[in-house]
Design a protein around this motif. Structure first.
Motif, PDB file in Angstrom:
ATOM      1  N   ASP A 295      45.715 -20.234  -3.229  1.00 55.76           N
ATOM      2  CA  ASP A 295      45.989 -21.455  -3.991  1.00 55.76           C
ATOM      3  C   ASP A 295      47.087 -21.243  -5.038  1.00 55.76           C
ATOM      4  O   ASP A 295      47.368 -20.117  -5.438  1.00 55.76           O
ATOM      5  CB  ASP A 295      44.719 -21.898  -4.732  1.00 55.76           C
ATOM      6  CG  ASP A 295      43.710 -22.555  -3.798  1.00 55.76           C
ATOM      7  OD1 ASP A 295      43.881 -22.473  -2.565  1.00 55.76           O
ATOM      8  OD2 ASP A 295      42.738 -23.135  -4.313  1.00 55.76           O
ATOM      9  N   ASP A 296      47.620 -22.359  -5.501  1.00 56.32           N
ATOM     10  CA  ASP A 296      48.471 -22.473  -6.701  1.00 56.32           C
ATOM     11  C   ASP A 296      49.929 -22.044  -6.503  1.00 56.32           C
ATOM     12  O   ASP A 296      50.706 -22.095  -7.446  1.00 56.32           O
ATOM     13  CB  ASP A 296      47.900 -21.679  -7.900  1.00 56.32           C
ATOM     14  CG  ASP A 296      46.528 -22.179  -8.333  1.00 56.32           C
ATOM     15  OD1 ASP A 296      46.057 -23.181  -7.753  1.00 56.32           O
ATOM     16  OD2 ASP A 296      45.929 -21.568  -9.231  1.00 56.32           O
TER      17      ASP A 296
ATOM     18  N   HIS B 278      47.721 -28.887  -2.796  1.00 60.06           N
ATOM     19  CA  HIS B 278      46.824 -28.644  -3.923  1.00 60.06           C
ATOM     20  C   HIS B 278      47.134 -29.614  -5.071  1.00 60.06           C
ATOM     21  O   HIS B 278      46.647 -29.439  -6.175  1.00 60.06           O
ATOM     22  CB  HIS B 278      47.001 -27.176  -4.359  1.00 60.06           C
ATOM     23  CG  HIS B 278      45.897 -26.619  -5.187  1.00 60.06           C
ATOM     24  ND1 HIS B 278      44.568 -26.859  -4.958  1.00 60.06           N
ATOM     25  CD2 HIS B 278      45.932 -25.785  -6.274  1.00 60.06           C
ATOM     26  CE1 HIS B 278      43.831 -26.214  -5.863  1.00 60.06           C
ATOM     27  NE2 HIS B 278      44.639 -25.563  -6.677  1.00 60.06           N
TER      28      HIS B 278
ATOM     29  N   HIS C 134      47.612 -30.196 -11.335  1.00 57.17           N
ATOM     30  CA  HIS C 134      46.555 -29.199 -11.476  1.00 57.17           C
ATOM     31  C   HIS C 134      45.752 -29.407 -12.757  1.00 57.17           C
ATOM     32  O   HIS C 134      45.072 -28.507 -13.243  1.00 57.17           O
ATOM     33  CB  HIS C 134      47.106 -27.763 -11.410  1.00 57.17           C
ATOM     34  CG  HIS C 134      46.115 -26.775 -10.875  1.00 57.17           C
ATOM     35  ND1 HIS C 134      45.236 -26.082 -11.673  1.00 57.17           N
ATOM     36  CD2 HIS C 134      45.849 -26.367  -9.609  1.00 57.17           C
ATOM     37  CE1 HIS C 134      44.487 -25.291 -10.925  1.00 57.17           C
ATOM     38  NE2 HIS C 134      44.839 -25.446  -9.665  1.00 57.17           N
TER      39      HIS C 134
ATOM     40  N   HIS D 230      44.133 -16.424  -4.879  1.00 58.44           N
ATOM     41  CA  HIS D 230      45.265 -17.103  -5.519  1.00 58.44           C
ATOM     42  C   HIS D 230      46.568 -16.358  -5.278  1.00 58.44           C
ATOM     43  O   HIS D 230      46.587 -15.139  -5.162  1.00 58.44           O
ATOM     44  CB  HIS D 230      44.995 -17.284  -7.015  1.00 58.44           C
ATOM     45  CG  HIS D 230      43.890 -18.265  -7.268  1.00 58.44           C
ATOM     46  ND1 HIS D 230      42.567 -17.896  -7.230  1.00 58.44           N
ATOM     47  CD2 HIS D 230      43.912 -19.600  -7.491  1.00 58.44           C
ATOM     48  CE1 HIS D 230      41.813 -18.971  -7.442  1.00 58.44           C
ATOM     49  NE2 HIS D 230      42.598 -20.012  -7.601  1.00 58.44           N
TER      50      HIS D 230
HETATM   51 ZN   LIG Z   1      44.199 -24.170  -8.184  1.00 61.44          ZN
END
Ligand SMILES: [Zn+2]
Length: 247
Positions: free
Chosen positions: A51-52, A101, A105, A207
């Motif tokens: 993610d991210d 995503h 955020h 991540h």
């Molecule tokens: Zn995230």
């Protein structure tokens, strides 16, 4: 004489071909059914997700995955894709799974209304399309879909938006234990074994960050040694999410 000779050749041909007509078929049928059974009982599939990203460290992350011949799925943020365009393209070109995503955020913004989340995912998809010329229908909402993504929100994001919602069932906590690689490694391995023992396919949350690069090779080495096959998430895979929403 020619007539007799022809009959002889025909008879010989039948004698020779008769067993050939049946034997190989039955042998190959038996072999393939054994093969299918074996592959069914022995297949250990795992989905790794990051993610991210993309980030300044995605290049190294992709190098490690490549070194172990592993494919993963990336849930990416719109602004990060715009900022790290080469990495975004590399993720696409190297055949990794693609997910969104969102943009901000920030929970108070993403989950502000049923439509704010949909808008963020659509905007992130536009970034992916602009940078790499592709789109995706897979999404992971910030911090996971529970408790924020209630039924009315899901109806908009999954129903109206047509997205498929992915959470995870193995939490590496790599964001929390950035300096304790052993802890992250233990988290992943123990949860993978737990999930697998229940007959469920592991979906591992990690991540796209510098700290994860240090533990990743060890995780990959062990999972490979245990016989796991790394596959990517696609729209035809039944989604794993905290609401058991199969859309
Ligand atoms: Zn995230």
């Amino acid at each position: 004489m020619p007539h007799t000779r022809k009959s002889f050749i025909t008879a010989l041909a039948i004698l020779l071909l008769f067993p050939l007509l049946f034997m190989p078929q039955s042998t190959s049928a038996a072999a393939s059914s054994t093969e299918k059974q074996t592959s069914k009982t022995n297949t250990k599939i795992i989905y790794l997700t990051f993610d991210d990203g993309p980030t300044a460290h995605t290049g190294q992350l992709l190098d490690i995955l490549d070194q172990y011949n592993v494919k993963a799925t990336f849930f990416m943020l719109g602004p990060q894709m715009e900022k790290y365009q080469q990495s975004t393209k590399r993720i696409v070109n190297e055949g990794h799974g693609l997910g969104l995503h969102g943009v901000t955020h920030v929970p108070s913004q993403f989950y502000k209304s049923a439509y704010s989340g949909l808008k963020e995912m659509q905007q992130a998809n536009e970034s992916l399309n602009k940078v790499a010329g592709v789109k995706t229908s897979l999404v992971r909402t910030p911090y996971g879909s529970k408790p924020y993504l209630k039924p009315a929100y899901r109806d908009v994001l999954l129903g109206q938006g047509g997205f498929h919602l992915w959470d995870w069932n193995v939490d590496s906590l790599d964001w929390k234990y950035k300096k304790d690689h052993q802890k992250v490694y233990d988290n992943v391995m123990s949860q993978v074994h737990n999930v697998k023992n229940k007959g469920v396919t592991p979906v591992v949350l990690m991540h796209d960050q510098e700290a994860t690069l240090k533990v990743l090779p060890k995780v990959l080495k062990t999972l490979k040694a245990e016989g796991y096959q790394f596959e990517i998430l696609k729209k035809n895979v039944l989604p794993v999410n905290f609401w058991k929403d199969k859309r």
